[in-house]
Write a protein that holds these residues in place. Structure first.
Motif, PDB file in Angstrom:
ATOM      1  N   HIS A 115       3.199   1.137  -0.712  1.00 27.48           N
ATOM      2  CA  HIS A 115       2.001   0.654  -0.709  1.00 27.48           C
ATOM      3  C   HIS A 115       1.394   0.085  -2.028  1.00 27.48           C
ATOM      4  CE1 HIS A 115       1.326   1.751   3.682  1.00 27.48           C
ATOM      5  NE2 HIS A 115       1.631   2.933   3.200  1.00 27.48           N
ATOM      6  N   CYS A 116       0.617   0.732  -2.828  1.00 32.00           N
ATOM      7  CA  CYS A 116       0.010   0.075  -3.763  1.00 32.00           C
ATOM      8  C   CYS A 116       0.951   0.339  -5.098  1.00 32.00           C
ATOM      9  CB  CYS A 116      -1.325   0.565  -4.027  1.00 32.00           C
ATOM     10  SG  CYS A 116      -1.469   2.080  -4.976  1.00 32.00           S
ATOM     11  N   LEU A 143      -0.997  12.356  -3.614  1.00 28.93           N
ATOM     12  CA  LEU A 143      -0.771  11.131  -2.681  1.00 28.93           C
ATOM     13  C   LEU A 143      -2.136  10.768  -2.224  1.00 28.93           C
ATOM     14  CD1 LEU A 143       2.604  11.956  -0.730  1.00 28.93           C
ATOM     15  CD2 LEU A 143       2.412  10.679  -2.729  1.00 28.93           C
ATOM     16  N   CYS A 144      -2.417   9.741  -1.631  1.00 26.79           N
ATOM     17  CA  CYS A 144      -3.554   9.197  -1.116  1.00 26.79           C
ATOM     18  C   CYS A 144      -3.437   9.092   0.445  1.00 26.79           C
ATOM     19  CB  CYS A 144      -4.023   7.977  -1.600  1.00 26.79           C
ATOM     20  SG  CYS A 144      -3.259   6.331  -0.829  1.00 26.79           S
ATOM     21  N   LYS A 159      -2.840   7.007   2.458  1.00 23.53           N
ATOM     22  CA  LYS A 159      -1.651   5.738   2.739  1.00 23.53           C
ATOM     23  C   LYS A 159      -0.370   6.250   2.530  1.00 23.53           C
ATOM     24  CE  LYS A 159      -4.123   2.592   0.357  1.00 23.53           C
ATOM     25  NZ  LYS A 159      -5.336   2.044   0.140  1.00 23.53           N
ATOM     26  N   GLY A 160      -0.148   6.813   1.662  1.00 27.04           N
ATOM     27  CA  GLY A 160       1.150   7.640   1.323  1.00 27.04           C
ATOM     28  C   GLY A 160       1.379   8.688   2.009  1.00 27.04           C
ATOM     29  N   CYS A 220       6.449   5.110  -2.999  1.00 31.85           N
ATOM     30  CA  CYS A 220       5.508   4.913  -2.039  1.00 31.85           C
ATOM     31  C   CYS A 220       5.531   3.355  -2.045  1.00 31.85           C
ATOM     32  CB  CYS A 220       4.201   5.182  -2.322  1.00 31.85           C
ATOM     33  SG  CYS A 220       2.796   4.585  -1.083  1.00 31.85           S
ATOM     34  N   HIS A 264      -6.318   1.817  -5.403  1.00 30.18           N
ATOM     35  CA  HIS A 264      -5.192   2.639  -6.146  1.00 30.18           C
ATOM     36  C   HIS A 264      -5.639   4.041  -6.307  1.00 30.18           C
ATOM     37  CE1 HIS A 264      -5.138  -1.561  -7.813  1.00 30.18           C
ATOM     38  NE2 HIS A 264      -3.876  -1.258  -7.731  1.00 30.18           N
ATOM     39  N   PRO A 265      -5.716   4.576  -5.111  1.00 25.73           N
ATOM     40  CA  PRO A 265      -6.380   5.876  -4.955  1.00 25.73           C
ATOM     41  C   PRO A 265      -6.019   7.185  -5.901  1.00 25.73           C
ATOM     42  CG  PRO A 265      -6.033   4.988  -2.869  1.00 25.73           C
ATOM     43  CD  PRO A 265      -5.161   4.254  -3.738  1.00 25.73           C
ATOM     44  N   VAL A 266      -4.718   6.908  -6.294  1.00 23.46           N
ATOM     45  CA  VAL A 266      -4.430   8.187  -7.079  1.00 23.46           C
ATOM     46  C   VAL A 266      -4.845   7.918  -8.437  1.00 23.46           C
ATOM     47  CG1 VAL A 266      -2.284   9.345  -8.088  1.00 23.46           C
ATOM     48  CG2 VAL A 266      -2.807   9.164  -5.690  1.00 23.46           C
ATOM     49  N   VAL A 293       0.676   2.150  -7.891  1.00 25.09           N
ATOM     50  CA  VAL A 293       0.586   3.171  -8.613  1.00 25.09           C
ATOM     51  C   VAL A 293       1.984   3.595  -8.667  1.00 25.09           C
ATOM     52  CG1 VAL A 293      -0.313   5.663  -8.667  1.00 25.09           C
ATOM     53  CG2 VAL A 293      -1.857   3.777  -7.747  1.00 25.09           C
ATOM     54  N   GLY A 294       2.752   3.622  -7.737  1.00 25.88           N
ATOM     55  CA  GLY A 294       4.126   4.099  -7.636  1.00 25.88           C
ATOM     56  C   GLY A 294       4.173   5.565  -7.461  1.00 25.88           C
ATOM     57  N   CYS A 295       3.562   6.068  -6.617  1.00 27.97           N
ATOM     58  CA  CYS A 295       3.676   7.542  -6.495  1.00 27.97           C
ATOM     59  C   CYS A 295       4.993   8.024  -5.878  1.00 27.97           C
ATOM     60  CB  CYS A 295       2.494   8.113  -5.325  1.00 27.97           C
ATOM     61  SG  CYS A 295       0.751   7.899  -6.182  1.00 27.97           S
TER      62      CYS A 295
HETATM   63 FE1  SF4 Z   1       1.002   5.180  -2.308  1.00 29.85          FE
HETATM   64 FE2  SF4 Z   1      -1.600   5.925  -2.487  1.00 29.85          FE
HETATM   65 FE3  SF4 Z   1       0.260   6.369  -4.229  1.00 29.85          FE
HETATM   66 FE4  SF4 Z   1      -0.675   4.144  -4.047  1.00 29.85          FE
HETATM   67  S1  SF4 Z   1      -1.985   5.718  -4.614  1.00 29.85           S
HETATM   68  S2  SF4 Z   1       1.253   4.614  -4.241  1.00 29.85           S
HETATM   69  S3  SF4 Z   1      -0.929   4.001  -1.624  1.00 29.85           S
HETATM   70  S4  SF4 Z   1       0.174   7.276  -2.437  1.00 29.85           S
END
Ligand code: SF4
Length: 686
Positions: free
Chosen positions: A15-16, A46-47, A49-50, A13, A183-185, A18-20
């Motif tokens: 975005h943030c 995933l959140c 954003k991902g 990912c 960092h939603p996840v 967390v590295g999903c």
């Molecule tokens: Fe992407 Fe959301 Fe995971 Fe952050 S928490 S890496 S924004 S999917």
């Protein structure tokens, strides 16, 4: 879509941090979706954003497709060929270097770019510009973590893995961090842990989503973290909660800290922080007596004029109760952007080459001079936050910005715009015409994460692959090819390299990455490795400081509480603090081009406490004018009791009604990080 029509490309990912891990879904060379997979930090989650914000922006009609050159007389851009644009950039930078010296130039790498792009930017700045004036946006988010953790522990990075600090832990001390939005996840995993019995202490000036789940919420005044941490240490000592054996065997400086925290009685701290003394006692007991308890923190700790000391206070707490160097513990900064950890690792810093190797160490410098075939400057360069005042003073003449948008992201927007307008020459390499790109002399169109190979390093030091999913029509180029071509035009013999070749070159000069390669990442069960990973047999390092701190002994750093640089007064009676919301990422360059997210959260707002709103005669949803010593904006009022009376909060994503016209650029003495989190403002009904 029918499954056989879809090609899946595993990637990380953008975005943030967390590295999903997810699969980008590709149909007919178009991105049509993203589906979470079982990655080490996300376990399939995933959140929004991902899930939705990670592919639509790639194919946006707003993408830059050709190099652009501005006519300074008219202020208008015109399309140019790559040859013309690159010749102009190379000749202009080299002319400035001849006239004013290499230190009149600077180059920022992007914390959202892959490691390979970042490595090449800092290499170009050092070898071609001839300066260490290189930096990345960690300067304004977690440079205090890099500095503070390196000083106290010996390595400026998160100590434990995400899974380890969110599963089977007895308590979590969450300081200045709102993971459910930023960092939603990780936020999901903390919520789940609490449901399974983990105790949660939230230390935050605002009610966040996790506050309702918390055992204790210390709703402290913005800017009082150090008093809080000293108060915790005071209680650990007073109530015999310290780990004497750990302190004696693994640390130094305890006596000095003990002297300082003696004065920080719970009652004294309660007064400074505006919290309840008994709540502080209870928090100290929960954290100290839990077997496994990590400290997790974020920008609420770092973005202060005392940010580095705030981070060192986190280390003080963890070391005092022996909660470091083992499972489920540690000091864990949640890095912001997808690859801000990598941007620091790759040497986009004025004082360090890749792998945190000092530019001042003659042996290390000689190693890089040999590898890169040039003489390198021996003195530390300017931090990004010092580049802007230097530009206004005429000391910085030329600036190259790869993928950052400081006009929107940096504090005191007026000051940033003045600085960029003071330059003789500004080049921006970008995907979109950002607010910063609008001020450039030349704009070079790069490529997004879905159009290139590379690696990102997430917040837990985990290196993961980014894989090319599509090729878009147009005239954009791979960012690394742009940089290599520019380097050649500036006289440096730099062939175009593949992402994997660039990674190998970086690893060959960076001991902590020496054991990592693309080939090895493919073979690893998690397709990832956590640095330090020093040779091809090294398994990577999930938990740092096991048995011994990276600096030898952990250092207790005695620090006293000093108030923020700007506090409310008669003219500006309210305190403003800022943060992130779930639906957007930083300047919204990506999420702002995703319809669903914009429909949910499309504009800026300010949270005002209901008592203040009543006093100011402001209704929920009304437009208000917000003014600080640095600027004025208009925005929407959201009335609630999320913040304490006298305190307000704004998200930092929106160019229109941007809180950074208001924020204070007062800098931390060690890391030069600005004090985004506290400034004084005035609110008026429109
Ligand atoms: Fe992407 Fe959301 Fe995971 Fe952050 S928490 S890496 S924004 S999917």
């Amino acid at each position: 879509y029918r499954s056989w029509e879809i090609q899946r490309v595993r990637t990380t990912c953008p975005h943030c941090a967390v590295g999903c891990q997810y699969d980008l879904l590709v149909k007919d060379n178009k991105l049509v979706g993203a589906e979470g997979v079982d990655g080490p930090s996300n376990g399939g989650r995933l959140c929004v954003k991902g899930r939705f914000g990670s592919y639509k922006f790639v194919m946006s009609g707003d993408r830059l497709t050709d190099p652009l050159i501005k006519d300074r007389a008219t202020g208008k851009f015109r399309k140019a060929s790559w040859d013309e644009a690159l010749d102009l950039v190379a000749s202009k930078f080299m002319t400035l270097k001849r006239q004013y010296g290499g230190d009149s130039l600077a180059g920022f790498a992007c914390s959202r770019s892959p490691n390979e792009d970042i490595y090449m930017v800092q290499k170009m700045v050092r070898t071609c510009f001839g300066t260490n004036n290189t930096d990345n946006c960690a300067r304004v988010c977690h440079s205090a973590s890099v500095e503070g953790l390196a000083r106290t522990l010996g390595s400026g990075a998160m100590t434990n893995p995400i899974y380890d600090i969110t599963h089977d832990v007895d308590a979590i001390l969450l300081v200045g961090s709102n993971p459910e939005e930023a960092h939603p996840v990780i936020g999901m995993q903390i919520r789940e842990a609490v449901r399974n019995g983990t105790k949660l202490i939230v230390v935050d000036p605002r009610d966040i989503g996790l506050t309702k789940q918390a055992d204790i919420h210390l709703k402290l005044r913005p800017g009082t973290n150090i008093a809080f941490a000293n108060g915790m240490c005071h209680i650990f000592i007073k109530e015999g909660l310290i780990d004497e054996k750990f302190i004696a065997e693994h640390t130094e400086g305890f006596k000095e800290l003990k002297k300082i925290v003696k004065d920080y009685t719970p009652e004294y701290v309660a007064e400074i922080c505006g919290i309840d003394a008994d709540d502080l006692r209870a928090a100290a007991r929960i954290y100290a007596t839990a077997k496994k308890a990590p400290i997790i923190y974020c920008l609420g700790v770092t973005e202060h004029s005392t940010g580095t000391e705030g981070v060192m206070s986190m280390s003080n707490m963890a070391m005092m109760v022996g909660k470091i160097g083992r499972e489920g513990c540690g000091v864990n900064p949640l890095r912001g952007q997808n690859n801000v950890q990598g941007a620091c690792d790759m040497g986009a810093s004025p004082n360090q080459y890749p792998g945190y190797q000092s530019v001042k160490d003659p042996e290390i410098r000689a190693k890089f001079e040999k590898a890169w075939g040039v003489k390198l400057p021996a003195h530390i360069g300017l931090h990004a936050t010092d580049v802007f005042p230097a530009a206004i003073k005429g000391k910085i003449k030329g600036l190259y910005i790869c993928g950052e948008d400081p006009v929107v992201t940096d504090p005191d927007t007026n000051h940033v715009i003045n600085a960029l307008k003071s330059l003789d020459f500004l080049v921006v390499q970008e995907l979109f015409m950002t607010e910063t790109a609008l001020l450039a002399d030349v704009v070079l169109p790069g490529r997004s994460y879905a159009e290139k190979d590379g690696t990102f390093s997430n917040t837990e030091r985990r290196v993961q692959r980014v894989r090319k999913a599509i090729t878009l029509p147009g005239n954009s180029r791979l960012d690394t090819d742009i940089i290599c071509e520019l380097m050649r035009r500036m006289g440096y013999n730099q062939p175009n390299l593949t992402a994997s070749e660039i990674f190998d070159e970086m690893a060959s000069v960076t001991p902590s990455f020496r054991g990592i390669s693309y080939e090895r990442l493919e073979k690893e069960p998690t397709q990832s490795l956590q640095w330090p990973c020093t040779d091809q047999y090294h398994p990577g390092t999930p938990i740092m400081h096991v048995g011994k701190f990276a600096r030898g002994l952990g250092l207790f750093y005695p620090t006293v509480y000093t108030p923020a640089k700007e506090l409310p007064d008669a003219q500006y009676p309210m305190m403003l603090t800022t943060g992130r919301i779930l639906y957007h990422y930083n300047t919204r360059a990506m999420t702002g081009r995703t319809e669903g997210l914009m429909e949910i959260a499309g504009h800026s707002f300010i949270e005002i406490n209901s008592a203040d709103a009543k006093r100011l005669n402001i209704e929920n949803g009304e437009r208000v004018r917000v003014t600080s010593r640095r600027g004025t904006i208009t925005t929407e009022a959201r009335v609630s009791d999320k913040t304490n009376e006298g305190e307000t909060w704004m998200p930092f994503h929106f160019a229109d009604g941007n809180c950074n016209w208001l924020t204070n650029a007062a800098l931390d003495q060690f890391a030069r990080i600005p004090e985004y989190k506290v400034c004084a403002c005035r609110i008026e009904k429109l």
